[in-house]
Scaffold this motif. Sequence first.
Motif, mmCIF file in Angstrom:
data_model
loop_
_atom_site.group_PDB
_atom_site.id
_atom_site.type_symbol
_atom_site.label_atom_id
_atom_site.label_comp_id
_atom_site.label_asym_id
_atom_site.label_seq_id
_atom_site.Cartn_x
_atom_site.Cartn_y
_atom_site.Cartn_z
ATOM 1 N N ARG A 22 0.962 -1.157 -0.099
ATOM 2 C CA ARG A 22 0.096 0.113 -0.128
ATOM 3 C C ARG A 22 0.865 1.300 -0.058
ATOM 4 N N LEU A 23 1.566 1.323 -1.058
ATOM 5 C CA LEU A 23 2.454 2.555 -1.186
ATOM 6 C C LEU A 23 2.648 2.732 -2.673
ATOM 7 N N THR A 24 2.405 4.002 -2.940
ATOM 8 C CA THR A 24 2.666 4.506 -4.196
ATOM 9 C C THR A 24 4.222 5.041 -4.487
ATOM 10 N N ALA A 25 4.976 4.354 -4.989
ATOM 11 C CA ALA A 25 6.347 4.647 -5.482
ATOM 12 C C ALA A 25 6.367 5.070 -6.773
ATOM 13 N N ARG A 26 7.108 6.617 -6.987
ATOM 14 C CA ARG A 26 7.307 6.722 -8.312
ATOM 15 C C ARG A 26 8.642 7.172 -8.510
ATOM 16 N N PHE A 27 9.030 6.868 -9.854
ATOM 17 C CA PHE A 27 10.588 7.141 -10.258
ATOM 18 C C PHE A 27 10.697 8.259 -11.268
ATOM 19 N N ARG A 28 11.757 9.112 -10.880
ATOM 20 C CA ARG A 28 11.931 10.444 -11.788
ATOM 21 C C ARG A 28 13.459 10.289 -12.186
ATOM 22 N N LEU A 29 13.672 10.758 -13.333
ATOM 23 C CA LEU A 29 15.195 10.497 -13.858
ATOM 24 C C LEU A 29 15.430 12.120 -14.123
ATOM 25 N N THR A 30 16.224 12.787 -13.860
ATOM 26 C CA THR A 30 17.107 13.967 -13.905
ATOM 27 C C THR A 30 18.310 13.957 -14.613
ATOM 28 N N GLY A 31 18.622 14.891 -15.639
ATOM 29 C CA GLY A 31 20.015 14.832 -16.286
ATOM 30 C C GLY A 31 20.195 13.802 -17.187
ATOM 31 N N ALA A 32 21.099 13.772 -17.851
ATOM 32 C CA ALA A 32 21.494 12.971 -19.086
ATOM 33 C C ALA A 32 22.267 11.781 -18.580
ATOM 34 N N PRO A 33 21.846 10.348 -18.629
ATOM 35 C CA PRO A 33 22.313 9.204 -17.903
ATOM 36 C C PRO A 33 23.647 9.419 -18.608
ATOM 37 N N ALA A 34 24.683 8.581 -17.512
ATOM 38 C CA ALA A 34 26.014 8.531 -17.895
ATOM 39 C C ALA A 34 26.588 7.295 -17.610
ATOM 40 N N PRO A 35 27.284 6.818 -18.419
ATOM 41 C CA PRO A 35 27.949 5.437 -17.834
ATOM 42 C C PRO A 35 28.468 5.369 -16.472
ATOM 43 N N LEU A 36 27.991 4.267 -15.703
ATOM 44 C CA LEU A 36 28.625 4.201 -14.327
ATOM 45 C C LEU A 36 29.343 2.913 -14.194
ATOM 46 N N PRO A 37 30.331 2.702 -13.288
ATOM 47 C CA PRO A 37 30.783 1.535 -12.884
ATOM 48 C C PRO A 37 29.803 0.495 -12.417
ATOM 49 N N ALA A 38 30.136 -0.615 -12.861
ATOM 50 C CA ALA A 38 28.874 -1.678 -12.202
ATOM 51 C C ALA A 38 28.703 -1.741 -10.921
#
Length: 406
Positions: free
Chosen positions: A281-297
Amino acid sequence: MNTVAPAPTPTTRALTWCLHLLVIGLLTLAAGRALAGDPPHPGGTVAAAALCASVYATGPLVRRHRRPRRAAALWLAAVGVMWLVLLALSPEAVWVAFPLYFLQLHLLPRRAALVAVGATAAAAAAGFAAHQDAFSPAMAIGPGLGAAVAIAVVLGYQALYRESEQRRALIEELTATRADLAVAQHTAGVLAERDRLAREIHDTLAQGFSSIQLLLSAAGRALPGSPDTAARHVEQARQAAVDNLAEARRFVAALVPPGLDDATLPDALERLCATTSARHRLTARFRLTGAPAPLPAAHEVALLRIAQSALANTVRHAEATTADVTLGYHGDHVVLGVADDGRGFDPEGLPAPDPTTGGFGLVAMRARAQAAGGTLAVDSAADLGTTLTARLPLTPSSETRPEARP
């Protein structure tokens, strides 16, 4: 000079045998010259040489004596007396003084050895001069030069031996230090792996079991009045069990987290929010800001695990209705934020983690962030919700301890 001889080595054994052969050879020379020539007392010379050789041959018994220092001194005195007798009978005995120098320097204390060498050189010069019925400086130069050479050789050998012993001790110390370092590194590796597995289990299996428990409790409350709702909760619990099984298999197979299989970090976080919203019973929302960049695994694993743990804590403790997960790329850093509208808490007043009651969530999340070279901040207050912010560099620094993929 030492009364305690260094430990025998192949080289020292060879030198010892050479010294023995030199003494026997010089005594044989003196006896042979007495027989071949026309000295005053040939029989006495041969007998004195043989007796001196016999006394010299008892030298190995010195080591077996209960008091080897005193025995060595007495043995040297006996050999010296026999040599003086031989020197009185034959001038050829003067050459035996040279090996006597080495024996005295090797077996006697330094001061006593130097005195003995000096006395032996003086006796050799005096004995040879007596046989010649005249004295010249050359008669003293020979024994004196021989004594100086013997002293220089023995002192040089002892210096080399001390240096060799120092190097041997240093090598042993370095070997022991290397062994201790290997043990320490092994222990540190074991502890680091244990800590990593503890975080993985807490953020995956433990949270999954907690979710299954909540879903089954909800299904129990829905029965018997609402069987459809109960069935939905049971199906969600089953799916959570499937996910937990995948996590358990991942530990065995050492694969990447299932959430990142064939998916980017934003996709994995969006899927996490959708799954959390469907199961609780939780509304979880996702939001992305900025341009995604490669990250180390390792960074992706750390951020996904932090988000999983944060949402699990929200479900279990916050009594929140909404949660916002934000992933932002800002210059040279990536920031993960998890904010909810729950009842909040005092970050400074949390009880210590306990195996029975839990409380390892924030500790594990902070450890993950620090292992990746980042930071974790928690902002919360009673009835004002909670905001958790993890900030990691886009590229690992030289001090970063990369978290191995499980």
